[in-house]
Design a protein around this motif. Structure first.
Motif: not given
Length: 157
Positions: A131, A137-140, A145-148, A151, A154-155
């Motif tokens: 992570w 921005n969110y990017r998988e 996975t990149n989480y803002p 957020a 959310q992870a």
């Protein structure tokens, strides 16, 4: 481990299970209980935070790490670790054990998305996913996975 107004985050020497077995008890990071306390302790005024000038660029990383640590403690609740190479050539900001897996976590205060240490660490220990928390921005991706920053919860759902 909570020590009054501080959290002690131990360094681990390896990215293997269980992380607790690889704790280097002589090395650790210290985080405040709350990001607001860190700002107050460092005499950081609101104007500096809002404007985000060049003098603030280095400390912004520490403040962002503090924020992520605070969120991880609140949402994950279990032990949190970090890893650094013996020769100081790399660091993983946080490591957690979750659902029988080790998840390496990198924190970025900006949108800079280079994650060399994270990728090398994940490959070395054959970790299925990593992570990154950042301003992007969110990017998988297949391995990460990149989480803002807003957020993080959310992870951990």
């Amino acid at each position: 481990m909570m020590l009054g107004f501080f959290y002690k985050v131990p360094r681990v020497k390896s990215g293997e299970m269980p992380l607790k077995a690889f704790v280097d008890s002589a090395t650790f990071k210290v985080f405040m209980l709350d990001v607001g306390l860190l700002g107050a302790l460092c005499d950081l005024d609101a104007k500096t935070l809002i404007k985000g000038n060049e003098l603030f660029s280095t400390f912004k990383g520490a403040l962002t790490e503090q924020y992520v640590m605070q969120q991880l403690r609140a949402l994950h609740g279990a032990n949190i670790y970090y890893w650094s190479a013996e020769n100081s050539s790399g660091e993983i900001d946080f490591l957690i054990q979750r659902h029988g897996e080790i998840i390496p976590i990198e924190v970025k205060a900006e949108e800079n998305l280079q994650s060399k240490s994270l990728r090398l660490f994940s490959e070395k220990y054959k970790l299925p996913h990593a992570w990154r928390f950042s301003m992007a921005n969110y990017r998988e991706q297949d391995w990460m996975t990149n989480y803002p920053l807003y957020a993080i919860h959310q992870a951990l759902l």
